[in-house]
Design an enzyme around this catalytic site. Structure first.
Site, mmCIF file in Angstrom:
data_model
loop_
_atom_site.group_PDB
_atom_site.id
_atom_site.type_symbol
_atom_site.label_atom_id
_atom_site.label_comp_id
_atom_site.label_asym_id
_atom_site.label_seq_id
_atom_site.Cartn_x
_atom_site.Cartn_y
_atom_site.Cartn_z
ATOM 1 N N ARG A 123 14.150 38.696 72.650
ATOM 2 C CA ARG A 123 15.423 39.225 72.148
ATOM 3 C C ARG A 123 15.411 40.737 72.211
ATOM 4 O O ARG A 123 14.371 41.369 72.236
ATOM 5 C CB ARG A 123 15.656 38.771 70.706
ATOM 6 N N LYS A 188 4.467 35.908 63.864
ATOM 7 C CA LYS A 188 5.424 35.168 64.692
ATOM 8 C C LYS A 188 4.720 34.076 65.493
ATOM 9 O O LYS A 188 3.744 34.331 66.193
ATOM 10 C CB LYS A 188 6.139 36.137 65.634
ATOM 11 N N ARG A 323 11.534 44.623 53.764
ATOM 12 C CA ARG A 323 11.014 45.933 53.343
ATOM 13 C C ARG A 323 9.628 45.733 52.740
ATOM 14 O O ARG A 323 9.439 44.899 51.842
ATOM 15 C CB ARG A 323 11.949 46.566 52.328
HETATM 16 C C1 BTN Z 1 12.251 36.337 70.916
HETATM 17 O O1 BTN Z 1 11.857 35.935 69.822
HETATM 18 O O2 BTN Z 1 12.220 37.532 71.203
HETATM 19 C C2 BTN Z 1 12.768 35.337 71.906
HETATM 20 C C3 BTN Z 1 11.679 34.809 72.791
HETATM 21 C C4 BTN Z 1 12.150 33.776 73.783
HETATM 22 C C5 BTN Z 1 11.105 33.458 74.816
HETATM 23 C C6 BTN Z 1 11.486 32.302 75.672
HETATM 24 S S1 BTN Z 1 10.160 31.754 76.684
HETATM 25 C C7 BTN Z 1 11.234 30.722 77.565
HETATM 26 C C8 BTN Z 1 12.533 31.464 77.739
HETATM 27 N N1 BTN Z 1 12.488 32.288 78.937
HETATM 28 C C9 BTN Z 1 12.509 33.582 78.646
HETATM 29 O O3 BTN Z 1 12.464 34.503 79.489
HETATM 30 N N2 BTN Z 1 12.585 33.767 77.326
HETATM 31 C C10 BTN Z 1 12.651 32.512 76.625
#
Ligand code: BTN
Length: 331
Positions: A123, A188, A323
């Site tokens: 993201r 995460k 925070r």
């Molecule tokens: C995040 O939390 O930042 C989102 C991560 C999403 C990763 C997955 S892996 C499969 C799909 N292909 C990608 O390029 N991204 C998502």
């Protein structure tokens, strides 16, 4: 490349396989087998040993993604929802792969897995670290009957489904950080990237990308710019990635159907049980004026409710962090 996946499949049992035998099975020369083993050794988290009189052997067994193995774990009613499943050795991004299919006017619901992504997307423009045969990188192309305007909340539903799958597989203390991050003990474990296509007043298509850290090699994990954890560390056992994949699909696909039918409202209670931010003091990044507040759950559209200066208002997008040392204000 398909040869590479087949070779990986043969070697994944961690037994010795002679070069001759592998050459015969793959229909290639022994030199070609040797070259492919060398290629696999640059990609794999576990080394392939080579002993002259015995052949090749993977140092430890690993689970290889296998379409048939995944399909056998999906009940017929779920299988019926999907028109195509592909397993790729590598691709830039499974999300991009399905967006490209969409450009070529592909209809139906499709799923793609990759053993490795060269440009895995997270993201907010971040990279998603995607080393070979270690984790799960999957995307679903899903046809919805609703328009983009009605799709708010979908990414939270996907996160709930992944969290439930993790719980079913024995992971404890799974929590969700709005809008769709899957955390265990503030580290995460998995993430969701939703990309939508469609006109404002007609049915839209969602490309739903899911990345789960199953067995992240430490060296690769060093490239991640936040606290992370993988399933293997949490469960202290080797995981079969096909089982993890099937568990996610079994939790996700029925929820996608329900969301398509009745929206996010049905999922508010499930979210509340997993909400990591609830009643926590949060910082907000990427909003014009709302910079901090107290998280008060989500509304019927999946927007985060933030209390600030005695007022509660919905936050539709932005990056939220808890925070540090901030109290939990649970009144
Ligand atoms: C995040 O939390 O930042 C989102 C991560 C999403 C990763 C997955 S892996 C499969 C799909 N292909 C990608 O390029 N991204 C998502």
């Amino acid at each position: 490349m398909p040869d590479l996946l087949t070779l990986l499949d043969y070697l994944s049992d961690s037994q010795f396989h002679s070069g001759e035998d592998l050459a015969l099975k793959l229909g290639i020369s022994r030199t070609a087998v040797w070259k492919k083993v060398r290629k696999l050794n640059t990609l794999l988290p576990v080394p392939i040993l080579s002993i002259q009189s015995k052949g090749y052997k993977m140092a430890e067994p690993i689970s290889v993604l296998d379409k048939k193995a995944i399909l056998t774990l999906l009940p017929p009613l779920i299988q019926k929802q999907v028109s195509q499943i592909d397993v790729l050795v590598e691709c830039p991004s499974t999300n991009q792969y399905l967006l490209d299919c969409l450009e070529q006017d592909q209809s139906g619901n499709r799923i793609v897995f990759a053993e490795m992504q060269t440009h895995g997307r997270g993201r907010r423009g971040r990279e998603w670290v995607s080393p070979f045969a270690s984790n799960l990188y999957m995307s679903l192309l899903w046809q919805l009957d609703i328009s983009i305007a009605e799709v708010a909340g979908l990414s939270l539903v996907v996160a709930i489904s992944v969290a439930k799958a993790m719980q079913n597989l024995g992971v404890n203390d799974v929590m969700l950080k709005w809008p769709n991050d899957i955390y265990v003990h503030n580290q995460k474990l998995a993430g969701v990237l939703l990309e939508l296509r469609g006109e404002s007043n007609s049915p839209c298509q969602a490309v739903i990308g899911i990345g789960v850290n199953v067995n992240m090699p430490m060296k690769e994990g060093g490239k991640i710019d936040q606290q992370w954890v993988d399933m293997q560390q949490l469960l202290k056992k080797q995981l079969n990635r096909n089982e993890v994949a099937a568990m996610i699909l079994n939790e996700l696909i029925p929820r996608l159907q329900q969301f398509n039918f009745s929206g996010f409202t049905d999922f508010m209670a499930q979210w509340a049980q997993l909400d990591l931010l609830l009643n926590r003091v949060i910082n907000i990044d990427g909003h014009m004026y709302l910079k901090h507040g107290i998280a008060r759950g989500v509304d019927k559209n999946g927007a985060l409710l933030v209390e600030s200066d005695g007022k509660v208002q919905p936050l539709y997008s932005g990056e939220v962090s808890i925070r540090l040392n901030g109290p939990s204000k649970g009144y």
